[in-house]
Design an enzyme around this catalytic site. Structure first.
Site, PDB file in Angstrom:
ATOM      1  N   GLY A   8       0.834  -1.207   0.000  1.00  0.00           N
ATOM      2  CA  GLY A   8       0.000   0.000   0.000  1.00  0.00           C
ATOM      3  C   GLY A   8       0.861   1.246   0.000  1.00  0.00           C
ATOM      4  O   GLY A   8       1.759   1.396   0.836  1.00  0.00           O
ATOM      5  N   ALA A   9       0.578   2.142  -0.960  1.00  0.00           N
ATOM      6  CA  ALA A   9       1.346   3.394  -1.069  1.00  0.00           C
ATOM      7  C   ALA A   9       0.454   4.586  -0.747  1.00  0.00           C
ATOM      8  O   ALA A   9       0.467   5.606  -1.433  1.00  0.00           O
ATOM      9  CB  ALA A   9       1.954   3.519  -2.457  1.00  0.00           C
ATOM     10  N   ALA A  12       0.332   5.903   5.006  1.00  0.00           N
ATOM     11  CA  ALA A  12       1.143   5.089   5.909  1.00  0.00           C
ATOM     12  C   ALA A  12       2.282   4.396   5.172  1.00  0.00           C
ATOM     13  O   ALA A  12       3.454   4.491   5.575  1.00  0.00           O
ATOM     14  CB  ALA A  12       0.245   4.064   6.607  1.00  0.00           C
ATOM     15  N   VAL A  77      -2.665  -6.917  -3.886  1.00  0.00           N
ATOM     16  CA  VAL A  77      -2.412  -7.882  -2.809  1.00  0.00           C
ATOM     17  C   VAL A  77      -3.709  -8.631  -2.521  1.00  0.00           C
ATOM     18  O   VAL A  77      -4.765  -8.009  -2.368  1.00  0.00           O
ATOM     19  CB  VAL A  77      -1.943  -7.146  -1.532  1.00  0.00           C
ATOM     20  CG1 VAL A  77      -1.761  -8.120  -0.380  1.00  0.00           C
ATOM     21  CG2 VAL A  77      -0.663  -6.361  -1.798  1.00  0.00           C
ATOM     22  N   GLU A 165     -17.887  17.116   4.729  1.00  0.00           N
ATOM     23  CA  GLU A 165     -16.946  17.720   3.765  1.00  0.00           C
ATOM     24  C   GLU A 165     -17.480  17.587   2.336  1.00  0.00           C
ATOM     25  O   GLU A 165     -17.348  18.514   1.527  1.00  0.00           O
ATOM     26  CB  GLU A 165     -15.565  17.065   3.891  1.00  0.00           C
ATOM     27  CG  GLU A 165     -14.836  17.459   5.176  1.00  0.00           C
ATOM     28  CD  GLU A 165     -13.319  17.395   5.079  1.00  0.00           C
ATOM     29  OE1 GLU A 165     -12.813  16.459   4.443  1.00  0.00           O
ATOM     30  OE2 GLU A 165     -12.649  18.282   5.643  1.00  0.00           O
ATOM     31  N   ASP A 298      -5.137   2.772   8.330  1.00  0.00           N
ATOM     32  CA  ASP A 298      -6.547   2.404   8.523  1.00  0.00           C
ATOM     33  C   ASP A 298      -6.787   0.908   8.724  1.00  0.00           C
ATOM     34  O   ASP A 298      -7.911   0.515   9.043  1.00  0.00           O
ATOM     35  CB  ASP A 298      -7.380   2.907   7.341  1.00  0.00           C
ATOM     36  CG  ASP A 298      -7.787   4.368   7.513  1.00  0.00           C
ATOM     37  OD1 ASP A 298      -7.120   5.083   8.282  1.00  0.00           O
ATOM     38  OD2 ASP A 298      -8.774   4.790   6.883  1.00  0.00           O
ATOM     39  N   GLN A 316      -3.540  11.687   9.502  1.00  0.00           N
ATOM     40  CA  GLN A 316      -2.534  12.206  10.435  1.00  0.00           C
ATOM     41  C   GLN A 316      -1.829  11.056  11.176  1.00  0.00           C
ATOM     42  O   GLN A 316      -0.603  10.976  11.210  1.00  0.00           O
ATOM     43  CB  GLN A 316      -3.234  13.118  11.443  1.00  0.00           C
ATOM     44  CG  GLN A 316      -2.295  13.873  12.316  1.00  0.00           C
ATOM     45  CD  GLN A 316      -3.026  14.650  13.423  1.00  0.00           C
ATOM     46  OE1 GLN A 316      -2.531  14.748  14.529  1.00  0.00           O
ATOM     47  NE2 GLN A 316      -4.182  15.187  13.134  1.00  0.00           N
ATOM     48  N   LYS A 375      -6.794  24.761   7.093  1.00  0.00           N
ATOM     49  CA  LYS A 375      -7.043  23.432   6.517  1.00  0.00           C
ATOM     50  C   LYS A 375      -6.178  23.222   5.265  1.00  0.00           C
ATOM     51  O   LYS A 375      -5.572  22.169   5.080  1.00  0.00           O
ATOM     52  CB  LYS A 375      -8.532  23.298   6.173  1.00  0.00           C
ATOM     53  CG  LYS A 375      -8.907  22.012   5.465  1.00  0.00           C
ATOM     54  CD  LYS A 375      -9.034  20.839   6.398  1.00  0.00           C
ATOM     55  CE  LYS A 375      -9.457  19.578   5.656  1.00  0.00           C
ATOM     56  NZ  LYS A 375      -9.709  18.464   6.536  1.00  0.00           N
TER      57      LYS A 375
HETATM   58  C1  LIG Z   1     -13.271  12.447   2.002  1.00  0.00           C
HETATM   59  C2  LIG Z   1     -12.315  12.114   3.115  1.00  0.00           C
HETATM   60  C3  LIG Z   1     -11.804  13.132   3.895  1.00  0.00           C
HETATM   61  C4  LIG Z   1     -10.886  12.852   4.914  1.00  0.00           C
HETATM   62  N1  LIG Z   1     -10.369  13.891   5.639  1.00  0.00           N
HETATM   63  C5  LIG Z   1      -9.400  13.649   6.549  1.00  0.00           C
HETATM   64  C6  LIG Z   1      -8.762  14.741   7.217  1.00  0.00           C
HETATM   65  O1  LIG Z   1      -9.128  15.906   7.035  1.00  0.00           O
HETATM   66  N2  LIG Z   1      -7.767  14.457   8.112  1.00  0.00           N
HETATM   67  C7  LIG Z   1      -7.327  13.173   8.328  1.00  0.00           C
HETATM   68  O2  LIG Z   1      -6.373  12.999   9.111  1.00  0.00           O
HETATM   69  N3  LIG Z   1      -7.930  12.116   7.722  1.00  0.00           N
HETATM   70  C8  LIG Z   1      -8.955  12.311   6.836  1.00  0.00           C
HETATM   71  N4  LIG Z   1      -9.544  11.256   6.179  1.00  0.00           N
HETATM   72  C9  LIG Z   1      -9.137   9.871   6.514  1.00  0.00           C
HETATM   73  C10 LIG Z   1      -7.867   9.475   5.763  1.00  0.00           C
HETATM   74  O3  LIG Z   1      -8.017   9.708   4.390  1.00  0.00           O
HETATM   75  C11 LIG Z   1      -7.495   8.010   6.016  1.00  0.00           C
HETATM   76  O4  LIG Z   1      -7.430   7.789   7.401  1.00  0.00           O
HETATM   77  C12 LIG Z   1      -6.144   7.714   5.346  1.00  0.00           C
HETATM   78  O5  LIG Z   1      -6.282   7.770   3.947  1.00  0.00           O
HETATM   79  C13 LIG Z   1      -5.576   6.357   5.775  1.00  0.00           C
HETATM   80  O6  LIG Z   1      -4.295   6.234   5.201  1.00  0.00           O
HETATM   81  P1  LIG Z   1      -3.705   4.796   4.840  1.00  0.00           P
HETATM   82  O7  LIG Z   1      -2.327   5.011   4.331  1.00  0.00           O
HETATM   83  O8  LIG Z   1      -3.915   3.861   5.962  1.00  0.00           O
HETATM   84  O9  LIG Z   1      -4.624   4.243   3.670  1.00  0.00           O
HETATM   85  P2  LIG Z   1      -5.061   4.819   2.246  1.00  0.00           P
HETATM   86  O10 LIG Z   1      -4.888   6.270   2.135  1.00  0.00           O
HETATM   87  O11 LIG Z   1      -6.423   4.233   2.028  1.00  0.00           O
HETATM   88  O12 LIG Z   1      -4.042   4.112   1.244  1.00  0.00           O
HETATM   89  C14 LIG Z   1      -4.092   2.722   0.989  1.00  0.00           C
HETATM   90  C15 LIG Z   1      -3.279   2.403  -0.254  1.00  0.00           C
HETATM   91  O13 LIG Z   1      -3.296   0.992  -0.438  1.00  0.00           O
HETATM   92  C16 LIG Z   1      -3.615   0.685  -1.800  1.00  0.00           C
HETATM   93  N5  LIG Z   1      -4.326  -0.600  -1.783  1.00  0.00           N
HETATM   94  C17 LIG Z   1      -5.490  -0.863  -1.144  1.00  0.00           C
HETATM   95  N6  LIG Z   1      -5.800  -2.169  -1.287  1.00  0.00           N
HETATM   96  C18 LIG Z   1      -4.828  -2.717  -2.040  1.00  0.00           C
HETATM   97  C19 LIG Z   1      -4.567  -4.046  -2.504  1.00  0.00           C
HETATM   98  N7  LIG Z   1      -5.378  -5.053  -2.221  1.00  0.00           N
HETATM   99  N8  LIG Z   1      -3.457  -4.256  -3.228  1.00  0.00           N
HETATM  100  C20 LIG Z   1      -2.603  -3.244  -3.523  1.00  0.00           C
HETATM  101  N9  LIG Z   1      -2.788  -1.983  -3.092  1.00  0.00           N
HETATM  102  C21 LIG Z   1      -3.879  -1.731  -2.365  1.00  0.00           C
HETATM  103  C22 LIG Z   1      -4.447   1.855  -2.281  1.00  0.00           C
HETATM  104  O14 LIG Z   1      -4.352   1.986  -3.700  1.00  0.00           O
HETATM  105  C23 LIG Z   1      -3.811   3.029  -1.533  1.00  0.00           C
HETATM  106  O15 LIG Z   1      -2.741   3.590  -2.270  1.00  0.00           O
HETATM  107  C24 LIG Z   1     -10.490  11.503   5.173  1.00  0.00           C
HETATM  108  C25 LIG Z   1     -11.018  10.469   4.388  1.00  0.00           C
HETATM  109  C26 LIG Z   1     -11.918  10.759   3.362  1.00  0.00           C
HETATM  110  C27 LIG Z   1     -12.456   9.633   2.518  1.00  0.00           C
END
Ligand SMILES: Cc1cc2nc3c(=O)[nH]c(=O)nc-3n(C[C@H](O)[C@H](O)[C@H](O)COP(=O)(O)OP(=O)(O)OC[C@H]3O[C@@H](n4cnc5c(N)ncnc54)[C@H](O)[C@@H]3O)c2cc1C
Length: 402
Positions: A8-9, A12, A77, A165, A298, A316, A375
């Site tokens: 996952g890119a 995190a 994955v 939002e 997440d 964050q 923001k």
């Molecule tokens: C509209 C909206 C507004 C938000 N606003 C805020 C905010 O203001 N402040 C804040 O802190 N948080 C906010 N969030 C929450 C935040 O976006 C998430 O908590 C955050 O994106 C989690 O980061 P992550 O790296 O865990 O996962 P993600 O950002 O979901 O990244 C996961 C990555 O894994 C890849 N992936 C997924 N499944 C697979 C697979 N099976 N195989 C290969 N690759 C895969 C995806 O392509 C993606 O690149 C918001 C969310 C949304 C939807």
């Protein structure tokens, strides 16, 4: 040479790689993502509403990698096998690792509500966000042909952070939708249907009420205390409270589902002990039974000892976890002990369109136009944190009021 596999890119995973690639040592990193671009999930609502094109919130993953240290693999994955240190991917078979970082992010949670998956639009990645925008345009055009007012209605299921939002972004774009439909912008109806009577639990009463008043003032029809029972094509069926035996229906040609998210289904597929796709991790962010498996962002749940509840999943915390895992991996690769993760939120700011926002930064409450500036500064900082200054310059986000 040790192999570090990062799955996952998103915030995190990419933060882990960006920091770890700066470390010296006898190791190689493979980063896997199903897309060849990173997207800022926190801005998806703007793509869905049409306020930003997708290229403003995406950049090529390879742009920010050191190819001497990192190999990028575009693949999906499907399963992690921690007992055998293997990860299954769709196109490339099996990948072996010495250490794995699982950062597969969120997917939509429908809570088993009938028709939610089939009859509502999801907003979980770039493709689904773009599909919402295309759908709205198509519905506005249909209104022109049919004069059926349902085509002018945009209904959001859930008035959580994401729903609010999105509603704000719809308000901003109302004029454009109205032009396509050939109506006055007051005829575009934006509705939010929400089960809770007190929304935005991340804020105190005063700040949550400010948010409610703001979106109502901007013309959003906020229907709180309405429990969604079913989504039918063009219809949301709800009850007014738990004991209401009656079926109430609100109709809209655009229905978007933003009631909640869970962690990637790969977590459940892989046999980890989990709840809604999230694994309760150890203080150093490794999985309960495996010191070589980090689970972050997440797909993780980490207890907040102050509230005795898991921290909310946010970009964050995901970014900070990524940085921490890079440090811990650098320790482990040198045979040193890992450190526990310590998190204190810097605050939360919700945007309501381009020029309104509200929230808390540190202990300070902020509202209105100045909050919307804050923001945007937070979003730009996040872009620099993960992508570096080069990506900020490339996105041209100095125009804070696009
Ligand atoms: C509209 C909206 C507004 C938000 N606003 C805020 C905010 O203001 N402040 C804040 O802190 N948080 C906010 N969030 C929450 C935040 O976006 C998430 O908590 C955050 O994106 C989690 O980061 P992550 O790296 O865990 O996962 P993600 O950002 O979901 O990244 C996961 C990555 O894994 C890849 N992936 C997924 N499944 C697979 C697979 N099976 N195989 C290969 N690759 C895969 C995806 O392509 C993606 O690149 C918001 C969310 C949304 C939807």
């Amino acid at each position: 040479m040790k192999e570090v596999l990062v799955l996952g890119a998103g915030y995190a995973g990419l933060k882990t790689v960006r920091n770890l690639q700066k470390e010296s040592g006898d190791f190689h990193i493979t980063l896997v993502d199903m897309n060849d671009y990173h997207y800022e999930a926190t801005e998806l609502h703007e793509v869905a509403a049409g306020s930003q094109p997708k290229d403003k919130i995406t950049y090529p993953i390879r742009d920010v990698l050191n190819d001497k240290k990192v190999t990028f693999l575009q693949d999906e994955v499907t399963k992690i096998d921690p007992a055998n240190k293997l990860v299954s991917v769709k196109k490339n078979g099996s990948l072996h690792y010495d250490y794995v970082v699982v950062a597969l992010g969120f997917c939509s949670e429908t809570f088993g509500i009938k028709g939610a998956q089939e009859n509502a639009l999801q907003m979980v990645d770039i493709d689904t966000a773009e599909a919402i925008h295309q759908h709205i345009i198509a519905m506005m055009k249909k209104y022109k042909e049919t004069k059926d007012k349902n085509y002018l209605k945009l209904l959001i299921c859930g008035a959580g952070f994401t729903g609010i939002e999105l509603a704000g972004a719809f308000v901003d774009e109302r004029k454009k939708y109205a032009q396509i439909a050939g109506v006055d912008e007051s005829e575009i109806e934006i509705i939010c249907v929400e089960a809770a009577t007190r929304i935005l639990p991340m804020f105190d009463d005063e700040m949550a009420q400010y948010g409610v008043n703001l979106i109502k003032k901007l013309g959003v029809n906020l229907m709180t205390g309405c429990m969604i029972k079913e989504i039918r094509p063009g219809q949301v069926v709800y009850a007014k409270g738990k004991d209401d035996p009656e079926e109430h229906v609100v109709e809209a040609a655009t229905i978007v589902w933003t009631t909640g998210v869970s962690g990637s289904p790969v977590i459940g597929e892989s046999g980890f002990e989990q709840r809604r796709g999230r694994v309760m991790v150890k203080p150093n962010l490794t999985a309960p039974d495996y010191d070589d498996v980090y689970i972050i962002g997440d797909v993780s749940a980490l207890m907040d000892s102050a509230s005795n509840r898991p921290f909310p999943t946010t970009a964050q915390i995901a970014t900070r976890m990524g940085a921490h895992v890079a440090t811990n991996l650098a320790h482990q690769l040198k045979g040193e002990a890992t450190e526990d993760f310590d998190f204190k939120s810097l605050g939360t700011v919700a945007s309501v369109g381009n020029t309104h926002a509200f929230g808390v930064v540190g202990t300070k409450k902020i509202k209105g136009y100045p909050a919307s500036f804050v923001k945007k500064a937070i979003m730009n900082k996040s872009l620099v944190d993960i992508g570096g200054l080069k990506e900020l310059l490339a996105k041209g986000r100095f125009d804070l009021y696009h």
